[in-house]
Design an enzyme around this catalytic site. Structure first.
Site, PDB file in Angstrom:
ATOM      1  N   ILE A  38      38.680  39.774  40.707  1.00  0.00           N
ATOM      2  CA  ILE A  38      39.620  39.136  39.781  1.00  0.00           C
ATOM      3  C   ILE A  38      40.446  38.097  40.523  1.00  0.00           C
ATOM      4  O   ILE A  38      40.589  36.951  40.085  1.00  0.00           O
ATOM      5  CB  ILE A  38      40.538  40.177  39.119  1.00  0.00           C
ATOM      6  CG1 ILE A  38      39.733  41.118  38.227  1.00  0.00           C
ATOM      7  CG2 ILE A  38      41.624  39.487  38.296  1.00  0.00           C
ATOM      8  CD1 ILE A  38      40.557  42.248  37.630  1.00  0.00           C
ATOM      9  N   ASP A  59      46.301  39.557  50.522  1.00  0.00           N
ATOM     10  CA  ASP A  59      45.573  40.807  50.333  1.00  0.00           C
ATOM     11  C   ASP A  59      45.624  41.614  51.623  1.00  0.00           C
ATOM     12  O   ASP A  59      45.776  41.046  52.705  1.00  0.00           O
ATOM     13  CB  ASP A  59      44.110  40.540  49.951  1.00  0.00           C
ATOM     14  CG  ASP A  59      43.508  41.698  49.159  1.00  0.00           C
ATOM     15  OD1 ASP A  59      43.282  42.780  49.761  1.00  0.00           O
ATOM     16  OD2 ASP A  59      43.274  41.533  47.954  1.00  0.00           O
ATOM     17  N   ASN A 145      46.334  48.266  36.461  1.00  0.00           N
ATOM     18  CA  ASN A 145      46.343  49.395  35.515  1.00  0.00           C
ATOM     19  C   ASN A 145      46.823  50.693  36.165  1.00  0.00           C
ATOM     20  O   ASN A 145      46.729  50.839  37.383  1.00  0.00           O
ATOM     21  CB  ASN A 145      44.938  49.590  34.932  1.00  0.00           C
ATOM     22  CG  ASN A 145      44.689  48.697  33.734  1.00  0.00           C
ATOM     23  OD1 ASN A 145      45.566  48.518  32.900  1.00  0.00           O
ATOM     24  ND2 ASN A 145      43.491  48.127  33.664  1.00  0.00           N
ATOM     25  N   HIS A 203      48.323  48.924  26.393  1.00  0.00           N
ATOM     26  CA  HIS A 203      47.084  48.423  26.983  1.00  0.00           C
ATOM     27  C   HIS A 203      46.257  49.608  27.471  1.00  0.00           C
ATOM     28  O   HIS A 203      46.112  49.859  28.659  1.00  0.00           O
ATOM     29  CB  HIS A 203      47.398  47.475  28.140  1.00  0.00           C
ATOM     30  CG  HIS A 203      46.182  46.837  28.744  1.00  0.00           C
ATOM     31  ND1 HIS A 203      45.397  45.943  28.052  1.00  0.00           N
ATOM     32  CD2 HIS A 203      45.614  46.971  29.970  1.00  0.00           C
ATOM     33  CE1 HIS A 203      44.403  45.549  28.834  1.00  0.00           C
ATOM     34  NE2 HIS A 203      44.503  46.165  30.005  1.00  0.00           N
ATOM     35  N   MET A 255      38.890  39.012  32.834  1.00  0.00           N
ATOM     36  CA  MET A 255      40.269  39.245  33.271  1.00  0.00           C
ATOM     37  C   MET A 255      40.820  38.020  33.979  1.00  0.00           C
ATOM     38  O   MET A 255      41.945  37.579  33.714  1.00  0.00           O
ATOM     39  CB  MET A 255      40.332  40.458  34.192  1.00  0.00           C
ATOM     40  CG  MET A 255      40.314  41.795  33.479  1.00  0.00           C
ATOM     41  SD  MET A 255      41.749  42.047  32.408  1.00  0.00           S
ATOM     42  CE  MET A 255      43.075  41.961  33.602  1.00  0.00           C
TER      43      MET A 255
END
Length: 346
Positions: A38, A59, A145, A203, A255
């Protein structure tokens, strides 16, 4: 509101606090989690954004350095800088106007949302702590999420760190309305660009509530049978992608596309426009503390959250009634987890 010291130091904001409209490329954006599918796809989309001067990629995975190096070979768009490792997180988000978090362990078959919360909460906490220290004025948009719990968790943590601004934290649920538009366009045989469909609630499979009765332009009509089928498709779309990928990964391309559309809208707002994005935010209008839906945003953040003025069918009211119960449970779970991890760390 942005602090005066921050505005003066950056020299990028007008006297109103909005980004200078005359300078069409002066925003700085950070992607946290840029090494995953993503994040890297989002990065190449944002590399084309006319509003961005600097694009910072962060990251824990050193792969992000290769992503940044490759993007830097594209001879247009913002300057790209990559950062790898915990010690470089502060540098990657300092001075950014918009921080987008896409770090996550992807959903897989059999994963409960409690398990996802436990795995994905630590990087959210790390980002919130760092934001509080080096850039509390930024807009924060999270796609990690389970969003229904992660946004209450992040909000609680930022509040503990004295850096909470309810107008500037968003759970990115733009994918839900994108999917609703895509499915409806196929059913109606029209261009999805012409459609707008509010998706409210939360969601997750149980809380996504598409309002096909509120489709615009209003001359398009979705009959009750179509609405039932399309609603089921939107609710199950995320798991359908996981099944199609044999449980290896969740949605990545759609996404990235939807987050890019969300980010472009937010950047327009920073330049003084008023925009509407689908997002999960602090919202008391439906009997929950957080709620997803069309959200009006200006240069200082959220101007108006999703309200309860929709004319819904009985079918939609029934779905939403069940969703609210689950949203309240998810919110409580996120807030409680924030208390637990904060106590462990301190």
């Amino acid at each position: 509101m942005l602090s005066r010291g921050y505005i003066a130091f950056r020299g990028l904001l007008s006297r109103t606090g909005c980004l200078n409209i005359e300078q069409k490329r002066n925003a700085q954006v950070s992607i946290v989690g840029a090494a995953n599918e993503i994040g890297s796809n989002l990065a190449i989309l944002l590399k084309q954004n006319k509003y961005i001067t600097r694009l910072n990629l962060y990251d824990d995975d050193e792969k992000v350095l290769r992503v940044g190096a490759e993007l830097s070979e594209i001879p247009k768009g913002p300057v790209v800088t990559s950062y790898n490792g915990n010690s470089f997180l502060p540098a990657s988000i300092r001075f950014s106007h918009l921080i987008i978090m896409v770090s996550r362990v992807p959903r897989r078959p059999g994963y409960t949302r409690d398990q996802m919360l436990e795995v994905n909460a630590p990087p959210v906490q790390k980002l919130c702590r760092t934001m509080a220290d080096v850039n509390p004025d930024a807009f924060l948009a999270i796609s990690t999420n389970p969003i229904n719990s992660i946004i209450p968790l992040a909000s609680s943590l930022l509040f503990r760190y004295s850096a909470y601004d309810a107008a500037k934290i968003f759970g990115i649920t733009h994918i839900d309305t994108c999917r609703a538009r895509a499915y409806a366009s196929k059913a109606l045989n029209v261009n999805p660009r012409h459609l707008h469909i509010p998706v409210i609630g939360g969601h997750s499979d149980k809380t996504i509530t598409p309002l096909f009765s509120n489709i615009t332009p209003s001359h398009y009509k979705v009959d009750p049978c179509q609405a039932d089928t399309l609603t089921r498709l939107v609710k199950k779309a995320g798991m359908e992608v996981i099944n199609n990928k044999l449980g290896i990964d969740s949605a990545t391309l759609a996404m990235a596309w939807s987050i890019n559309e969300f980010a472009d809208n937010i950047l327009q707002a920073m330049y003084g426009d008023y925009v509407v994005v689908n997002s999960y935010t602090s919202n008391p209008h439906y009997g929950t503390r957080f709620f997803s839906g069309p959200t009006r945003v200006g240069c200082y953040g959220i101007v108006e959250t999703c309200n309860s003025n929709f004319n819904m069918t009985e079918y939609e009211k029934h779905i939403l009634g069940n969703a609210i119960t689950d949203i309240n449970k998810d919110v409580a779970r996120g807030e409680e987890y924030a208390r637990v991890i904060a106590e462990v760390k301190h």
